[in-house]
Write a protein that holds these residues in place. Structure first.
Motif, PDB file in Angstrom:
ATOM      1  N   ASN A 189     -11.049 -17.361 -30.590  1.00  0.00           N
ATOM      2  CA  ASN A 189     -11.462 -17.103 -31.979  1.00  0.00           C
ATOM      3  C   ASN A 189     -12.976 -17.234 -32.145  1.00  0.00           C
ATOM      4  O   ASN A 189     -13.469 -17.843 -33.089  1.00  0.00           O
ATOM      5  N   LYS A 190     -13.715 -16.635 -31.193  1.00  0.00           N
ATOM      6  CA  LYS A 190     -15.172 -16.638 -31.300  1.00  0.00           C
ATOM      7  C   LYS A 190     -15.643 -15.432 -32.118  1.00  0.00           C
ATOM      8  O   LYS A 190     -15.026 -14.365 -32.092  1.00  0.00           O
ATOM      9  N   ALA A 191     -16.727 -15.643 -32.842  1.00  0.00           N
ATOM     10  CA  ALA A 191     -17.372 -14.559 -33.589  1.00  0.00           C
ATOM     11  C   ALA A 191     -18.842 -14.532 -33.198  1.00  0.00           C
ATOM     12  O   ALA A 191     -19.337 -15.440 -32.510  1.00  0.00           O
ATOM     13  N   PHE A 192     -19.548 -13.501 -33.642  1.00  0.00           N
ATOM     14  CA  PHE A 192     -20.930 -13.301 -33.215  1.00  0.00           C
ATOM     15  C   PHE A 192     -21.861 -13.214 -34.418  1.00  0.00           C
ATOM     16  O   PHE A 192     -21.460 -12.799 -35.514  1.00  0.00           O
ATOM     17  N   ALA A 193     -23.117 -13.608 -34.198  1.00  0.00           N
ATOM     18  CA  ALA A 193     -24.073 -13.668 -35.295  1.00  0.00           C
ATOM     19  C   ALA A 193     -25.482 -13.419 -34.773  1.00  0.00           C
ATOM     20  O   ALA A 193     -25.708 -13.267 -33.566  1.00  0.00           O
ATOM     21  N   TYR A 194     -26.427 -13.408 -35.719  1.00  0.00           N
ATOM     22  CA  TYR A 194     -27.842 -13.200 -35.389  1.00  0.00           C
ATOM     23  C   TYR A 194     -28.677 -13.982 -36.395  1.00  0.00           C
ATOM     24  O   TYR A 194     -28.175 -14.416 -37.449  1.00  0.00           O
ATOM     25  N   PHE A 195     -29.949 -14.176 -36.108  1.00  0.00           N
ATOM     26  CA  PHE A 195     -30.817 -14.930 -37.010  1.00  0.00           C
ATOM     27  C   PHE A 195     -31.168 -14.088 -38.236  1.00  0.00           C
ATOM     28  O   PHE A 195     -31.604 -12.940 -38.112  1.00  0.00           O
ATOM     29  N   ALA A 196     -30.965 -14.680 -39.396  1.00  0.00           N
ATOM     30  CA  ALA A 196     -31.333 -14.016 -40.644  1.00  0.00           C
ATOM     31  C   ALA A 196     -32.810 -14.279 -40.927  1.00  0.00           C
ATOM     32  O   ALA A 196     -33.449 -15.116 -40.288  1.00  0.00           O
ATOM     33  N   GLU A 197     -33.334 -13.567 -41.886  1.00  0.00           N
ATOM     34  CA  GLU A 197     -34.738 -13.746 -42.267  1.00  0.00           C
ATOM     35  C   GLU A 197     -34.828 -13.945 -43.768  1.00  0.00           C
ATOM     36  O   GLU A 197     -35.530 -13.239 -44.483  1.00  0.00           O
ATOM     37  N   GLU A 198     -34.092 -14.954 -44.240  1.00  0.00           N
ATOM     38  CA  GLU A 198     -34.036 -15.187 -45.679  1.00  0.00           C
ATOM     39  C   GLU A 198     -34.417 -16.629 -45.989  1.00  0.00           C
ATOM     40  O   GLU A 198     -33.689 -17.549 -45.653  1.00  0.00           O
ATOM     41  N   GLY A 199     -35.558 -16.839 -46.616  1.00  0.00           N
ATOM     42  CA  GLY A 199     -35.931 -18.156 -47.105  1.00  0.00           C
ATOM     43  C   GLY A 199     -36.529 -19.059 -46.049  1.00  0.00           C
ATOM     44  O   GLY A 199     -36.283 -18.926 -44.852  1.00  0.00           O
ATOM     45  N   ARG A 245     -23.347 -21.084 -29.558  1.00  0.00           N
ATOM     46  CA  ARG A 245     -24.091 -20.834 -28.316  1.00  0.00           C
ATOM     47  C   ARG A 245     -24.995 -19.627 -28.510  1.00  0.00           C
ATOM     48  O   ARG A 245     -24.570 -18.602 -29.041  1.00  0.00           O
ATOM     49  N   ILE A 246     -26.235 -19.777 -28.083  1.00  0.00           N
ATOM     50  CA  ILE A 246     -27.209 -18.691 -28.190  1.00  0.00           C
ATOM     51  C   ILE A 246     -27.485 -18.140 -26.798  1.00  0.00           C
ATOM     52  O   ILE A 246     -27.811 -18.895 -25.877  1.00  0.00           O
ATOM     53  N   ASP A 247     -27.313 -16.841 -26.649  1.00  0.00           N
ATOM     54  CA  ASP A 247     -27.650 -16.165 -25.400  1.00  0.00           C
ATOM     55  C   ASP A 247     -29.159 -15.928 -25.420  1.00  0.00           C
ATOM     56  O   ASP A 247     -29.649 -14.959 -25.999  1.00  0.00           O
ATOM     57  N   LEU A 248     -29.905 -16.826 -24.791  1.00  0.00           N
ATOM     58  CA  LEU A 248     -31.368 -16.757 -24.822  1.00  0.00           C
ATOM     59  C   LEU A 248     -31.895 -15.525 -24.102  1.00  0.00           C
ATOM     60  O   LEU A 248     -32.926 -14.962 -24.495  1.00  0.00           O
ATOM     61  N   THR A 249     -31.188 -15.096 -23.077  1.00  0.00           N
ATOM     62  CA  THR A 249     -31.609 -13.909 -22.329  1.00  0.00           C
ATOM     63  C   THR A 249     -31.490 -12.660 -23.192  1.00  0.00           C
ATOM     64  O   THR A 249     -32.395 -11.819 -23.229  1.00  0.00           O
ATOM     65  N   LEU A 250     -30.376 -12.537 -23.912  1.00  0.00           N
ATOM     66  CA  LEU A 250     -30.192 -11.390 -24.798  1.00  0.00           C
ATOM     67  C   LEU A 250     -31.173 -11.442 -25.957  1.00  0.00           C
ATOM     68  O   LEU A 250     -31.721 -10.415 -26.369  1.00  0.00           O
ATOM     69  N   LEU A 251     -31.411 -12.638 -26.490  1.00  0.00           N
ATOM     70  CA  LEU A 251     -32.362 -12.797 -27.596  1.00  0.00           C
ATOM     71  C   LEU A 251     -33.751 -12.327 -27.191  1.00  0.00           C
ATOM     72  O   LEU A 251     -34.446 -11.658 -27.964  1.00  0.00           O
ATOM     73  N   SER A 254     -23.065 -16.806 -30.660  1.00  0.00           N
ATOM     74  CA  SER A 254     -21.604 -16.823 -30.794  1.00  0.00           C
ATOM     75  C   SER A 254     -21.186 -18.198 -31.283  1.00  0.00           C
ATOM     76  O   SER A 254     -21.874 -19.195 -31.051  1.00  0.00           O
ATOM     77  N   PHE A 255     -20.068 -18.243 -31.980  1.00  0.00           N
ATOM     78  CA  PHE A 255     -19.569 -19.513 -32.520  1.00  0.00           C
ATOM     79  C   PHE A 255     -18.065 -19.433 -32.664  1.00  0.00           C
ATOM     80  O   PHE A 255     -17.485 -18.346 -32.667  1.00  0.00           O
ATOM     81  N   ILE A 256     -17.437 -20.593 -32.776  1.00  0.00           N
ATOM     82  CA  ILE A 256     -15.993 -20.638 -32.957  1.00  0.00           C
ATOM     83  C   ILE A 256     -15.701 -20.496 -34.444  1.00  0.00           C
ATOM     84  O   ILE A 256     -16.135 -21.301 -35.259  1.00  0.00           O
ATOM     85  N   LYS A 257     -14.976 -19.466 -34.774  1.00  0.00           N
ATOM     86  CA  LYS A 257     -14.743 -19.104 -36.172  1.00  0.00           C
ATOM     87  C   LYS A 257     -13.439 -19.705 -36.683  1.00  0.00           C
ATOM     88  O   LYS A 257     -12.438 -19.732 -35.970  1.00  0.00           O
ATOM     89  N   GLY A 258     -13.463 -20.187 -37.933  1.00  0.00           N
ATOM     90  CA  GLY A 258     -12.249 -20.671 -38.566  1.00  0.00           C
ATOM     91  C   GLY A 258     -11.267 -19.539 -38.733  1.00  0.00           C
ATOM     92  O   GLY A 258     -11.644 -18.388 -38.954  1.00  0.00           O
ATOM     93  N   ARG A 259      -9.977 -19.848 -38.676  1.00  0.00           N
ATOM     94  CA  ARG A 259      -8.954 -18.806 -38.686  1.00  0.00           C
ATOM     95  C   ARG A 259      -8.676 -18.266 -40.089  1.00  0.00           C
ATOM     96  O   ARG A 259      -8.319 -17.116 -40.242  1.00  0.00           O
ATOM     97  N   VAL A 260      -8.813 -19.106 -41.112  1.00  0.00           N
ATOM     98  CA  VAL A 260      -8.488 -18.656 -42.465  1.00  0.00           C
ATOM     99  C   VAL A 260      -9.599 -19.082 -43.418  1.00  0.00           C
ATOM    100  O   VAL A 260      -9.898 -20.257 -43.545  1.00  0.00           O
ATOM    101  N   GLY A 261     -10.194 -18.119 -44.083  1.00  0.00           N
ATOM    102  CA  GLY A 261     -11.190 -18.433 -45.100  1.00  0.00           C
ATOM    103  C   GLY A 261     -12.455 -19.046 -44.539  1.00  0.00           C
ATOM    104  O   GLY A 261     -12.724 -19.028 -43.339  1.00  0.00           O
TER     105      GLY A 261
END
Length: 358
Positions: free
Chosen positions: A52-62, A156-162, A173-180
């Protein structure tokens, strides 16, 4: 392939008697040793096994959302040492916990390590549990141990890909909650990250493309099953090696292993919005070769190749007929049938008035 740890440090997050969250920060890195390497390896393996991993990136807000990013960038550029970076990360996490009013505490582990051809940064909030053992004098002793097999609050941050592609939307990537919305989401917030790449949707698209490709090629049932198994084995190997699915390579696997004439790569390039490369989802990939279902106290799973032979489905009556049960299941059923039969006999004897039947 082994994991090679390069940096690791631990900080402790605990609530005091007044209910205030405190962070006890370590002032120096842990020296890399065999036990440290094993700890990082165990955490890596557990994390890799999570479906149940999901993927993300750094935002640029605030300003707030960029505190972690700025510290990481300075550490990677050599402007900030690893200890100071980890302490700033711990401060960001504590502030986020206070803002969200989450009662989370434990050991914050920050580690950089190398696996295959990539460098990673692992940030995890681990539970420090107590255990009781018996020493050589046959006395009970209480010790602390970190639970590595049940991690949930981790990113976990893939520093090579970054470094290679900072515009990508999946280097975190991070472990995502299953509901909500779950507690794990604050890991994204404290790093200033946003959920991005949808690996599950990509895998679902691939499964759909494989089935429709088989239909377009008018393959017989046996050939379809062979193509599914080639896809499954390829994806399983990619997961094991920590590599993404490569549509071009998968197409070549079809041509060489399943002896297909049409190009699967050309087929998916026309009508499917799939990335050239994306991580395999172990749970979805498994459905390529298995039928899986559960509900109402039942859980059923079997290889697709058995449907129509040893397993038959009658849609009208909504029943499965299974011929040739697994040995262990058959023995359980026979044992329970014998026990039920014995209980029935005992019940009849108890109802007898003790008189002879003649």
């Amino acid at each position: 392939m082994n994991v090679s740890a390069t940096n690791i440090i631990l900080h402790s997050l605990n609530y005091n008697d007044e209910g205030v969250l405190n962070c006890k920060m370590r002032e120096g890195e842990l020296p890399i040793s065999a036990s440290i390497e094993q700890l990082v390896m165990d955490l890596h393996r557990t994390y890799q096994s999570k479906s149940n991993k999901a993927f993300a990136y750094f935002a640029e807000e605030g300003e707030k959302s960029q505190l972690f990013q700025r510290a990481l960038k300075e550490e990677l550029n050599g402007e900030l040492d690893f200890v100071s970076f980890s302490q700033q990360a711990a401060t960001c996490l504590v502030n986020e916990l206070k803002d969200h009013d989450f009662a989370e505490e434990g050991i914050l582990l920050v580690s950089k390590y190398t696996w295959t051809t990539s460098n990673y940064l692992l940030v995890a909030l681990l539970q420090n549990n107590q255990s009781i053992s018996v020493n050589e004098n046959l006395e009970l002793q209480v010790s602390q141990h970190i639970e590595t097999s049940k991690i949930q609050l981790v990113a976990r941050i893939d520093l090579t890909l970054l470094e290679r592609d900072p515009e990508a939307n999946r280097y975190i990537s991070f472990i995502k909650g299953r509901v909500g919305r779950k507690v794990s989401d604050f890991f994204l917030d404290f790093m200033g990250a946003k959920e991005g790449f949808d690996a599950k949707a990509q895998n679902q698209g691939l499964m759909k493309a494989v089935e429709e490709f088989c239909e377009k090629q008018e393959m017989p049932t046996e050939k379809k099953q062979e193509v599914r198994e080639v896809t499954f084995n390829y994806c399983k190997d990619q997961i094991k090696e920590g590599q993404d699915i490569d549509l071009s390579n998968l197409s070549k696997e079809f041509e060489s292993t399943a002896n297909l004439e049409g190009s699967f790569y050309d087929f998916v390039s026309e009508d499917y919005q799939l990335e050239e490369n994306f991580p395999a989802d172990k749970t979805l990939v498994r459905k390529l070769t298995k039928y899986v279902g559960s509900g109402g106290g039942m859980s059923i799973s079997f290889d697709q190749k058995h449907l129509g032979t040893s397993i038959k489905y009658d849609e009208a009556s909504d029943t499965l007929t299974i011929t040739g049960l697994p040995t262990n299941l058959r023995e359980q059923l026979k044992r329970d049938a014998l026990m039920n039969s014995s209980e029935h006999v005992i019940a009849i004897d108890q109802e007898d008035d003790g008189k002879a039947p003649f």
